[in-house]
Enzyme design. Structure first.
Site, short mmCIF file in Angstrom:
data_model
loop_
_atom_site.label_atom_id
_atom_site.label_comp_id
_atom_site.label_asym_id
_atom_site.label_seq_id
_atom_site.Cartn_x
_atom_site.Cartn_y
_atom_site.Cartn_z
N GLU A 72 0.82 -1.22 0.00
CA GLU A 72 0.00 0.00 0.00
C GLU A 72 0.85 1.27 0.00
OE1 GLU A 72 -2.86 0.19 3.19
OE2 GLU A 72 -3.85 1.96 2.34
N LYS B 128 -7.25 -0.81 11.54
CA LYS B 128 -6.63 -1.19 10.26
C LYS B 128 -5.45 -0.28 9.98
CE LYS B 128 -6.00 -1.15 5.60
NZ LYS B 128 -5.16 -0.24 4.80
N ASP C 239 4.43 -14.49 11.70
CA ASP C 239 3.08 -14.94 11.33
C ASP C 239 2.10 -13.78 11.51
OD1 ASP C 239 0.52 -16.05 11.33
OD2 ASP C 239 1.15 -17.89 12.31
N HIS D 62 -2.26 10.57 0.67
CA HIS D 62 -2.32 9.17 0.24
C HIS D 62 -2.47 9.07 -1.27
CE1 HIS D 62 -3.22 4.93 0.38
NE2 HIS D 62 -4.38 5.14 -0.22
C1 LIG Z 1 1.83 10.86 2.86
C2 LIG Z 1 2.33 11.97 3.78
C3 LIG Z 1 3.51 11.41 4.60
C4 LIG Z 1 2.83 13.13 2.93
O1 LIG Z 1 3.04 14.24 3.74
P1 LIG Z 1 3.78 15.55 3.21
O2 LIG Z 1 3.43 16.67 4.12
O3 LIG Z 1 3.54 15.72 1.76
O4 LIG Z 1 5.29 15.14 3.41
P2 LIG Z 1 6.62 15.96 3.15
O5 LIG Z 1 6.92 15.91 1.68
O6 LIG Z 1 6.59 17.28 3.84
O7 LIG Z 1 7.71 15.04 3.89
C5 LIG Z 1 7.73 14.89 5.30
C6 LIG Z 1 8.39 13.57 5.64
O8 LIG Z 1 7.53 12.48 5.27
C7 LIG Z 1 8.30 11.42 4.68
N1 LIG Z 1 7.89 11.33 3.26
C8 LIG Z 1 6.95 12.06 2.64
N2 LIG Z 1 6.82 11.67 1.36
C9 LIG Z 1 7.69 10.65 1.17
C10 LIG Z 1 8.00 9.83 0.06
N3 LIG Z 1 7.40 9.99 -1.11
N4 LIG Z 1 8.94 8.89 0.21
C11 LIG Z 1 9.54 8.71 1.40
N5 LIG Z 1 9.30 9.47 2.49
C12 LIG Z 1 8.37 10.42 2.38
C13 LIG Z 1 9.75 11.81 4.83
O9 LIG Z 1 10.25 11.30 6.03
C14 LIG Z 1 9.66 13.31 4.85
O10 LIG Z 1 10.74 13.92 5.53
P3 LIG Z 1 12.16 14.12 4.79
O11 LIG Z 1 12.88 12.84 5.01
O12 LIG Z 1 11.87 14.37 3.33
O13 LIG Z 1 12.77 15.26 5.49
C15 LIG Z 1 1.23 12.49 4.73
O14 LIG Z 1 0.20 13.08 3.97
C16 LIG Z 1 0.63 11.43 5.61
O15 LIG Z 1 1.20 11.01 6.59
N6 LIG Z 1 -0.59 10.97 5.26
C17 LIG Z 1 -1.24 9.86 5.93
C18 LIG Z 1 -1.04 8.65 5.07
C19 LIG Z 1 -1.57 7.38 5.67
O16 LIG Z 1 -2.01 7.33 6.80
N7 LIG Z 1 -1.53 6.32 4.88
C20 LIG Z 1 -2.02 5.03 5.25
C21 LIG Z 1 -2.93 4.52 4.18
S1 LIG Z 1 -4.58 5.09 4.40
C22 LIG Z 1 -5.32 3.79 5.28
O17 LIG Z 1 -5.32 2.70 4.79
C23 LIG Z 1 -5.69 3.86 6.75
C24 LIG Z 1 -6.68 4.84 7.28
C25 LIG Z 1 -6.25 6.22 6.97
O18 LIG Z 1 -7.97 4.64 6.76
C26 LIG Z 1 -6.69 4.60 8.78
C27 LIG Z 1 -7.64 5.47 9.53
O19 LIG Z 1 -8.66 5.87 8.97
O20 LIG Z 1 -7.35 5.70 10.74
N1 LIG Z 2 -2.45 -20.43 15.85
C1 LIG Z 2 -1.20 -20.12 15.46
O1 LIG Z 2 -0.81 -18.97 15.48
C2 LIG Z 2 -0.29 -21.21 14.98
C3 LIG Z 2 0.92 -20.87 14.44
N2 LIG Z 2 1.81 -21.83 14.05
C4 LIG Z 2 3.12 -21.52 13.47
O2 LIG Z 2 4.11 -21.80 14.46
C5 LIG Z 2 5.34 -21.19 14.10
C6 LIG Z 2 5.98 -20.58 15.32
O3 LIG Z 2 6.18 -21.58 16.29
P1 LIG Z 2 7.48 -21.57 17.21
O4 LIG Z 2 7.22 -22.45 18.36
O5 LIG Z 2 7.87 -20.17 17.48
O6 LIG Z 2 8.56 -22.13 16.21
P2 LIG Z 2 9.52 -23.37 16.18
O7 LIG Z 2 8.94 -24.59 16.77
O8 LIG Z 2 9.96 -23.43 14.76
O9 LIG Z 2 10.73 -22.85 17.06
C7 LIG Z 2 10.71 -22.81 18.44
C8 LIG Z 2 11.82 -23.69 18.98
O10 LIG Z 2 13.09 -23.10 18.70
C9 LIG Z 2 14.02 -23.48 19.70
N3 LIG Z 2 14.81 -22.31 20.09
C10 LIG Z 2 16.11 -22.07 19.75
N4 LIG Z 2 16.51 -20.90 20.23
C11 LIG Z 2 15.47 -20.34 20.89
C12 LIG Z 2 15.28 -19.11 21.61
N5 LIG Z 2 16.25 -18.21 21.75
N6 LIG Z 2 14.06 -18.86 22.14
C13 LIG Z 2 13.06 -19.73 22.02
N7 LIG Z 2 13.17 -20.92 21.37
C14 LIG Z 2 14.38 -21.23 20.81
C15 LIG Z 2 13.23 -24.02 20.88
O11 LIG Z 2 13.54 -25.32 21.25
P3 LIG Z 2 14.08 -26.60 20.45
O12 LIG Z 2 15.32 -26.20 19.70
O13 LIG Z 2 14.36 -27.56 21.54
O14 LIG Z 2 12.98 -27.05 19.53
C16 LIG Z 2 11.77 -23.82 20.49
O15 LIG Z 2 10.95 -24.87 20.89
C17 LIG Z 2 4.99 -20.16 13.06
O16 LIG Z 2 5.39 -20.64 11.79
C18 LIG Z 2 3.46 -20.11 13.11
O17 LIG Z 2 2.95 -19.74 11.85
C19 LIG Z 2 1.55 -23.16 14.23
C20 LIG Z 2 0.36 -23.56 14.77
C21 LIG Z 2 -0.68 -22.62 15.14
#
Ligand SMILES: CC(C)(COP(=O)([O-])OP(=O)([O-])OC[C@H]1O[C@@H](n2cnc3c(N)ncnc32)[C@H](O)[C@@H]1OP(=O)([O-])[O-])[C@@H](O)C(=O)NCCC(=O)NCCSC(=O)C[C@@](C)(O)CC(=O)[O-]
Ligand SMILES: NC(=O)C1=CN([C@@H]2O[C@H](COP(=O)(O)OP(=O)(O)OC[C@H]3O[C@@H](n4cnc5c(N)ncnc54)[C@H](OP(=O)(O)O)[C@@H]3O)[C@@H](O)[C@H]2O)C=CC1
Length: 433
Positions: free
Chosen positions: A91, A275, A291, A389
């Site tokens: 997006e 969202k 995940d 946007h």
């Molecule tokens: C879109 C902006 C940021 C423009 O805003 P602007 O005022 O035109 O930005 P600007 O040109 O003055 O730039 C300010 C800074 O924004 C960044 N920036 C700005 N443009 C760029 C670009 N092209 N590429 C990379 N970075 C960018 C960048 O960090 C920049 O600083 P700089 O680094 O330039 O000093 C602003 O209007 C904004 O924040 N709008 C909101 C957008 C948004 O929320 N989008 C999400 C999608 S909509 C949705 O799905 C969800 C929603 C909205 O329904 C959720 C809800 O209802 O709550």
């Molecule tokens: N409802 C849901 O959300 C479900 C999600 N999943 C899936 O499960 C997966 C995640 O499961 P997860 O248990 O995290 O993955 P894994 O089983 O792949 O890994 C966990 C294992 O890694 C080992 N391990 C090694 N280092 C570490 C550490 N620093 N910290 C913790 N564990 C460590 C552990 O023991 P050891 O080495 O002894 O194994 C541990 O059991 C995802 O792919 C997800 O999509 C699956 C079922 C349902």
């Protein structure tokens, strides 16, 4: 503030001029800033980042791989430390908005975060009972035995200080299928998301739960409502930081609070509001190979935990006039397990973030969610969402209308200037060339 954050890898996330570069130039700048190695750089560059044989080992009936744009959100400061945040998302305006709000926030001290220990729940459902309360007490009496049994196999996790720590029991005296007792295993999964880990434990102890309760055990599975694994972020913004050309900072702050209030009281608005938060969170979850269905399920179940679906954030005005934004939500993310270790680009994304614990990743991720919500509310409370946007979406529209190469940016600019970001207008402009 949590004590789990890594010893700081100090970078400056304020990458001046990032937006003006070409993708390879941006990647060069990122590699230079974070000291990325060649393999990580290649993984982020796309083009075969996930080799087919690796993909074939990840899921079933693989026929190829599916690509998404990977952007870099700049400017983030979290707990006094700078982060560059990889975001995989389709997006437009999401990455720009996160970067913009992080830029405003860093001028006010950035985001502050904290999180719970990484505790996941698994549920074991026992049915066919006549004495659910008696069964509950027998399970509680056997809790040490059950915890020891759950911890008897996973030596790696136990060695890391994790493992099953506690059990909880829920009693449903009546249900359409009779009384039910549900045992919850509370497991510290350390740096894993933990689903497989806790599912294995649940299946292992289930026969003993059946014996103790005298019932039949049916479900043995984790809960995605990870309410013992919450992550929090807050940001405090001065009115000066919010001032626009036409509105005072106080007006903008008030508008944002009013906008958030509707999400708090009205599920129709809360769905869109949340969202927008997930616009920030999901791309980090995807980029790090985590995940996202689990994160989405946890987020919305948490938002509805009091029986009415509501906002995941709060925005309020402090006594000194500053705007304070906060978020708290489940964040079951891993640095190991799932696809985090098998997808080369996910490994590279974690290197870019420089996080060293699942808790640190969770905290940075919710800070991005809060930033994204701030962007949406700020836009909605001021000029509306469409201007910013749609100006960025104009490039998609230009591509849809058939623009190629350099035409894309030229047509997009012309669409924005005309105030008509539509495929029809883009076709008209292309026809006029
Ligand atoms: C879109 C902006 C940021 C423009 O805003 P602007 O005022 O035109 O930005 P600007 O040109 O003055 O730039 C300010 C800074 O924004 C960044 N920036 C700005 N443009 C760029 C670009 N092209 N590429 C990379 N970075 C960018 C960048 O960090 C920049 O600083 P700089 O680094 O330039 O000093 C602003 O209007 C904004 O924040 N709008 C909101 C957008 C948004 O929320 N989008 C999400 C999608 S909509 C949705 O799905 C969800 C929603 C909205 O329904 C959720 C809800 O209802 O709550
Ligand atoms: N409802 C849901 O959300 C479900 C999600 N999943 C899936 O499960 C997966 C995640 O499961 P997860 O248990 O995290 O993955 P894994 O089983 O792949 O890994 C966990 C294992 O890694 C080992 N391990 C090694 N280092 C570490 C550490 N620093 N910290 C913790 N564990 C460590 C552990 O023991 P050891 O080495 O002894 O194994 C541990 O059991 C995802 O792919 C997800 O999509 C699956 C079922 C349902």
């Amino acid at each position: 503030m949590t004590d789990t954050l890594s010893p700081a890898r100090r970078i400056n996330s304020r990458l001046e001029g990032l937006r003006a570069l070409e993708p390879t130039g941006r990647l060069d700048l990122l590699a230079e800033t974070t000291g990325l190695d060649a393999d990580a750089r290649a993984a982020l560059a796309g083009k075969g980042a996930l080799p087919l044989d690796r993909a074939n080992g990840m899921i079933e009936n693989v026929i190829g791989t599916f690509e998404l744009p990977l952007g870099l959100a700049a400017n983030f400061t979290v707990n006094g430390r700078d982060y560059l945040v990889p975001m995989a998302v389709e997006e437009p305006s999401v990455v720009a908005a996160a970067s913009y709000m992080a830029k405003i926030a860093r001028g006010c001290g950035g985001f502050t975060t904290s999180s719970d220990q990484p505790i996941m729940r698994a549920q074991i459902q026992a049915l066919g009972l006549t004495d659910p309360h008696g069964a509950r007490q027998r399970l509680l009496a056997a809790s040490d035995e059950l915890i020891a049994m759950a911890n008897s196999r996973d030596t790696v996790l136990i060695g890391l200080g994790g493992g099953c720590k506690q059990i909880e029991i829920e009693v449903f005296e009546t249900s359409p299928v009779g009384p039910m007792v549900v045992l919850h295993l509370l497991v510290d999964v350390r740096d894993a998301m933990g689903a497989n880990t806790v599912n294995t434990m649940a299946e292992m102890i289930a026969p003993r739960v059946a014996e103790i309760t005298g019932g039949n055990v049916r479900l043995r599975i984790l809960s995605n409502l990870a309410d013992r694994r919450l992550a929090r972020a807050s940001v405090t913004l001065t009115p000066e930081a919010l001032t626009t050309k036409s509105l005072s900072g106080a007006d903008v702050a008030r508008g944002m609070v009013e906008a958030c209030t509707l999400a708090k009281i009205d599920p129709y608005r809360a769905a869109t509001h949340n969202k927008g938060i997930m616009n920030g969170i999901d791309p980090v979850v995807v980029a790090t190979g985590n995940d996202w269905r689990a994160i989405e399920a946890g987020a919305h179940a948490w938002a509805a935990r009091d029986g009415r679906y509501t906002s995941l954030t709060n925005w309020e005005i402090a006594a000194n006039g500053n705007l304070v934004g906060t978020i708290e939500m489940p964040m079951a993310l891993g640095l190991v397990g799932g696809a985090t270790k098998t997808h080369p680009a996910a490994q590279a994304a974690l290197k870019v973030l420089g996080v060293t614990s699942a808790q640190e990743l969770a905290e940075v991720t919710v800070a991005v969610g809060l930033a994204q919500n701030m962007a949406a509310l700020r836009a909605l409370a001021t000029e509306g969402i469409q201007k910013g946007h749609m100006t960025l979406h104009a490039r998609n529209i230009a591509i849809m209308a058939g623009a190629k190469g350099e035409e894309v940016d030229r047509i997009a600019k012309a669409l924005a200037a005309a105030g008509d970001v539509s495929v029809g207008k883009a076709k008209e402009l292309l026809g006029n060339q």
